[in-house]
Write an enzyme that holds these catalytic residues in place. Structure first.
Site, PDB file in Angstrom:
ATOM      1  N   CYS A  21      30.553  28.119  44.619  1.00  0.00           N
ATOM      2  CA  CYS A  21      31.819  28.737  45.040  1.00  0.00           C
ATOM      3  C   CYS A  21      32.067  28.579  46.535  1.00  0.00           C
ATOM      4  O   CYS A  21      33.134  28.945  47.033  1.00  0.00           O
ATOM      5  CB  CYS A  21      31.835  30.213  44.658  1.00  0.00           C
ATOM      6  SG  CYS A  21      31.624  30.452  42.893  1.00  0.00           S
TER       7      CYS A  21
ATOM      8  N   HIS B 228      40.444  33.012  42.213  1.00  0.00           N
ATOM      9  CA  HIS B 228      39.220  32.338  42.662  1.00  0.00           C
ATOM     10  C   HIS B 228      39.028  31.013  41.929  1.00  0.00           C
ATOM     11  O   HIS B 228      38.145  30.893  41.076  1.00  0.00           O
ATOM     12  CB  HIS B 228      38.031  33.300  42.437  1.00  0.00           C
ATOM     13  CG  HIS B 228      36.713  32.811  42.932  1.00  0.00           C
ATOM     14  ND1 HIS B 228      36.572  31.930  43.983  1.00  0.00           N
ATOM     15  CD2 HIS B 228      35.438  33.096  42.509  1.00  0.00           C
ATOM     16  CE1 HIS B 228      35.281  31.691  44.181  1.00  0.00           C
ATOM     17  NE2 HIS B 228      34.578  32.375  43.301  1.00  0.00           N
TER      18      HIS B 228
HETATM   19  C1  LIG Z   1      36.191  39.038  33.527  1.00  0.00           C
HETATM   20  C2  LIG Z   1      36.492  37.855  32.624  1.00  0.00           C
HETATM   21  C3  LIG Z   1      35.305  37.626  31.674  1.00  0.00           C
HETATM   22  C4  LIG Z   1      37.763  38.135  31.823  1.00  0.00           C
HETATM   23  O1  LIG Z   1      38.069  36.994  31.068  1.00  0.00           O
HETATM   24  P1  LIG Z   1      38.728  37.131  29.617  1.00  0.00           P
HETATM   25  O2  LIG Z   1      37.980  38.151  28.826  1.00  0.00           O
HETATM   26  O3  LIG Z   1      38.840  35.765  29.026  1.00  0.00           O
HETATM   27  O4  LIG Z   1      40.127  37.702  29.941  1.00  0.00           O
HETATM   28  P2  LIG Z   1      41.501  37.115  29.431  1.00  0.00           P
HETATM   29  O5  LIG Z   1      41.743  35.798  30.111  1.00  0.00           O
HETATM   30  O6  LIG Z   1      41.508  37.128  27.927  1.00  0.00           O
HETATM   31  O7  LIG Z   1      42.537  38.145  29.981  1.00  0.00           O
HETATM   32  C5  LIG Z   1      42.834  39.366  29.332  1.00  0.00           C
HETATM   33  C6  LIG Z   1      43.759  40.153  30.250  1.00  0.00           C
HETATM   34  O8  LIG Z   1      42.994  40.581  31.400  1.00  0.00           O
HETATM   35  C7  LIG Z   1      43.551  40.036  32.600  1.00  0.00           C
HETATM   36  N1  LIG Z   1      42.414  39.629  33.424  1.00  0.00           N
HETATM   37  C8  LIG Z   1      41.492  38.697  33.158  1.00  0.00           C
HETATM   38  N2  LIG Z   1      40.588  38.652  34.142  1.00  0.00           N
HETATM   39  C9  LIG Z   1      40.964  39.570  35.047  1.00  0.00           C
HETATM   40  C10 LIG Z   1      40.434  39.992  36.279  1.00  0.00           C
HETATM   41  N3  LIG Z   1      39.318  39.444  36.764  1.00  0.00           N
HETATM   42  N4  LIG Z   1      41.070  40.965  36.963  1.00  0.00           N
HETATM   43  C11 LIG Z   1      42.192  41.522  36.479  1.00  0.00           C
HETATM   44  N5  LIG Z   1      42.751  41.179  35.292  1.00  0.00           N
HETATM   45  C12 LIG Z   1      42.127  40.209  34.593  1.00  0.00           C
HETATM   46  C13 LIG Z   1      44.387  38.837  32.157  1.00  0.00           C
HETATM   47  O9  LIG Z   1      45.456  38.601  33.041  1.00  0.00           O
HETATM   48  C14 LIG Z   1      44.899  39.328  30.812  1.00  0.00           C
HETATM   49  O10 LIG Z   1      45.983  40.210  31.017  1.00  0.00           O
HETATM   50  P3  LIG Z   1      47.241  40.249  30.031  1.00  0.00           P
HETATM   51  O11 LIG Z   1      46.665  40.612  28.682  1.00  0.00           O
HETATM   52  O12 LIG Z   1      48.149  41.285  30.620  1.00  0.00           O
HETATM   53  O13 LIG Z   1      47.796  38.859  30.062  1.00  0.00           O
HETATM   54  C15 LIG Z   1      36.726  36.577  33.481  1.00  0.00           C
HETATM   55  O14 LIG Z   1      37.839  36.797  34.323  1.00  0.00           O
HETATM   56  C16 LIG Z   1      35.535  36.212  34.324  1.00  0.00           C
HETATM   57  O15 LIG Z   1      34.549  35.649  33.830  1.00  0.00           O
HETATM   58  N6  LIG Z   1      35.562  36.472  35.634  1.00  0.00           N
HETATM   59  C17 LIG Z   1      34.461  36.137  36.523  1.00  0.00           C
HETATM   60  C18 LIG Z   1      34.603  34.723  37.011  1.00  0.00           C
HETATM   61  C19 LIG Z   1      33.407  34.311  37.827  1.00  0.00           C
HETATM   62  O16 LIG Z   1      32.273  34.598  37.501  1.00  0.00           O
HETATM   63  N7  LIG Z   1      33.640  33.591  38.914  1.00  0.00           N
HETATM   64  C20 LIG Z   1      32.594  33.104  39.778  1.00  0.00           C
HETATM   65  C21 LIG Z   1      32.104  34.217  40.596  1.00  0.00           C
HETATM   66  S1  LIG Z   1      30.654  33.819  41.523  1.00  0.00           S
END
Ligand SMILES: CC(C)(COP(=O)(O)OP(=O)(O)OC[C@H]1O[C@@H](n2cnc3c(N)ncnc32)[C@H](O)[C@@H]1OP(=O)(O)O)[C@@H](O)C(=O)NCCC(=O)NCCS
Length: 386
Positions: A85, A334
Site C-alpha cells: 500500500c 484506498h
Molecule cells: C470491509 C470490507 C470487507 C467490506 O467489503 P464488502 O463486504 O464486499 O462490502 P460491499 O462492497 O458489499 O458493500 C456493502 C455496503 O457497505 C459499504 N462499504 C463497503 N466497505 C465500506 C467501508 N470500508 N466503509 C464504509 N462503507 C463501506 C458499501 O458502499 C455498500 O454500501 P451500500 O449497500 O449502501 O451500497 C472491504 O471494504 C474491505 O476488505 N476493506 C479493507 C480493504 C483493505 O484491507 N485494504 C488494504 C488495507 S492495508
C-alpha cells in the site's frame, strides 16, 4: 536538503469505476498533473508508477510502459514501483531521487490501482499477499485481522476504546464531505460507526478503508526551476523510507510501527523540523487504529494519547493537528497503489490554499505517512509552501 518541487497534481475520483480500465484511470490523473504544470506529455522525461497488483486485480503485468504510452509519453523510461500500500510513495521517492541525481529534470510520479474488477474475497486474498505468507497470510489471517491484532494490543496497553476508533471514522467521513474526489462523501454518526457489522473484532465496517479504483499523479522538477512552471510550487523538504520485519511475531511491540518511527525520525532531521512544526498530515488510516498509531509514531501525541486526542477533536480541521483533511483512506478511498501520491496531492492543494471547505488555516508545512503491508514499509514526505 531535498531540491525538488511539485508543479502539477492530478487525481481521479476514487471509488468503483467499471467504465474505465487501468490505463484510462492513470491517464486522467497524469494528464491533469501535466496540464497543471503547463507542459506537454512529451516534456516528461521519466515516470515512476506505484501499483500493488495489476497482475492479480486486472490480469496485467508490466504496466508502466502501457500507462505512459496511453497518456502521450511514449518512449520514456517507465518503471513500476511496488511496496504494497506504500507503492506510490516509493514511486515518489524514486522520482525525487531521479531528479536529485541530476539525470532527469521533469519527472512524473504516480500511482494507479483498479481493485473492483474482482469480487471482495479475491481482493482480500490478493491484499493478503502483502503480509508474510509463511506466518500470516498462509495460515489464514487477512488485513482486517492483522490490524485487529494491532488494535487489541493498543487497547490492552493503553486502554484505547472502540469509541476512539469510531471517532477517527466520523472525523474522516466529515472531512470527505468537502472532497469532491472522495469515494464516500457522506457523514456518519458515532452510533452508525459503532453499530456497523463486525469485520474482525474490534474493527467493524466503518473501521475499514474500502475497496477502491483510482489514480493520482504529480509532476516534479528541480526547485530552482519550479517558478518557470507555476507561481505556487510546493517544495518537498524531506523524503524518507524505512522497513521492519515482515511478520508481526518478530516485533517487540504491536502497538506501534517501527518503520514509521524510523522514517519520520529521519524525515524530521532532513527537514530540520520537529513534530510540532507540522501544521497538518495525511496519514495511512487503512483501518481506524492505524491513524491512532500513526499520530503517535509521528510524535504528534505521546504513545497512548492518539485515541484520546482524536476523541477530544484535536485532529479536526481548525484544531491543533488536522489529520486526513482529504477524508483519509477511510472515506476518500484506498486504491492501494495510488494512495501515497494522492496524499501528496492533498498537501499540494492545502499548501496552495486550494482545498476549499476543507482548507487548513495557515497551512505552511504538511506531512504524508504511507504504510506498506503490516508496516514492513513506511515512506514519509514533508512538503512546505514556497
Ligand atoms: C470491509 C470490507 C470487507 C467490506 O467489503 P464488502 O463486504 O464486499 O462490502 P460491499 O462492497 O458489499 O458493500 C456493502 C455496503 O457497505 C459499504 N462499504 C463497503 N466497505 C465500506 C467501508 N470500508 N466503509 C464504509 N462503507 C463501506 C458499501 O458502499 C455498500 O454500501 P451500500 O449497500 O449502501 O451500497 C472491504 O471494504 C474491505 O476488505 N476493506 C479493507 C480493504 C483493505 O484491507 N485494504 C488494504 C488495507 S492495508
Amino acid at each position: 536538503m531535498i531540491n525538488v518541487s511539485v508543479v502539477g497534481a492530478g487525481q481521479t475520483k476514487f471509488g468503483r469505476h467499471p467504465e474505465y480500465d487501468l490505463r484510462e484511470l492513470f491517464s486522467f490523473a497524469a494528464v491533469e498533473a501535466i496540464e497543471e504544470a503547463g507542459i506537454s506529455p512529451t516534456d516528461v522525461e521519466a515516470a515512476f508508477i506505484g501499483n500493488l497488483s495489476a497482475d492479480r486485480f486486472n490480469n496485467q503485468c508490466h504496466i508502466a510502459p502501457m500507462m505512459v504510452d496511453f497518456a502521450g509519453m511514449k518512449g520514456i523510461p517507465a518503471t513500476k514501483c511496488e511496496a504494497a500500500c506504500a507503492s506510490s510513495a516509493t514511486a515518489l521517492r524514486a522520482a525525487i531521487l531521479a531528479i536529485e541525481s541530476g539525470i532527469h529534470d521533469v519527472v512524473i510520479a504516480a500511482g494507479v490501482e483498479k481493485m473492483s474488477d474482482q469480487p471482495t474475497p479475491s481482493v482480500i486474498e490478493t491484499l493478503a499477499m502483502a503480509a508474510d505468507q509463511t506466518f500470516e497470510a498462509g495460515p489464514g489471517i487477512t488485513f482486517p485481522g492483522i490490524f485487529a491484532v494491532l488494535a487489541v494490543a493498543h487497547m490492552h496497553k493503553y486502554g484505547t476504546t472502540r469509541e476512539q476508533f469510531a471517532s477517527v471514522a466520523v472525523k474522516n467521513h466529515a472531512n470527505a464531505v468537502h472532497n469532491p474526489l472522495a469515494q464516500y462523501q457522506k457523514e456518519i454518526t458515532m452510533e452508525k460507526a459503532l453499530s456497523s457489522r463486525m469485520v474482525a473484532w474490534p474493527l467493524g465496517l466503518f473501521d475499514c478503508s474500502p475497496i477502491s479504483d483510482g489514480a493520482a499523479a504529480v509532476v516534479l522538477v528541480r526547485t530552482k526551476e519550479a517558478r518557470k512552471y507555476t507561481d505556487a510550487p510546493v517544495k518537498i523538504i524531506a523524503s524518507t523510507q524505512a522497513s521492519d520485519t515482515m511478520n508481526l511475531c518478530d516485533r517487540d511491540d504491536l502497538s506501534t510501527l517501527g518503520a514509521a518511527r524510523r522514517a519520520s525520525h529521519k524525515a524530521y532531521k532532513q527537514a530540520k523540523l520537529e513534530p510540532q512544526d507540522i501544521d497538518f498530515a495525511e496519514v495511512h488510516d487503512c483501518f481506524t487504529i492505524a491513524e491512532i498509531i500513526a499520530t503517535e509514531d509521528l510524535g504528534f501525541f505521546k504513545p497512548g494519547q492518539g485515541g484520546p486526542a482524536v476523541e477530544q477533536g484535536l485532529t479536526r480541521i481548525g484544531a491543533e493537528k488536522p489529520i486526513n483533511t482529504s477524508g483519509g483512506l477511510k472515506a476518500k478511498g484506498h486504491p492501494v497503489g495510488a494512495t501515497g501520491v494522492s496524499q501528496l496531492r492533498e498537501l499540494y492543494l492545502q499548501l496552495r490554499n486550494e482545498a476549499g471547505k476543507r482548507q487548513v488555516p495557515n497551512a505552511d508545512v504538511g506531512l504524508t505517512h504511507n504504510v506498506g503491508g503490516t508496516g514492513a514499509s513506511c515512506a514519509i514526505h514533508i512538503a512546505s509552501r514556497w
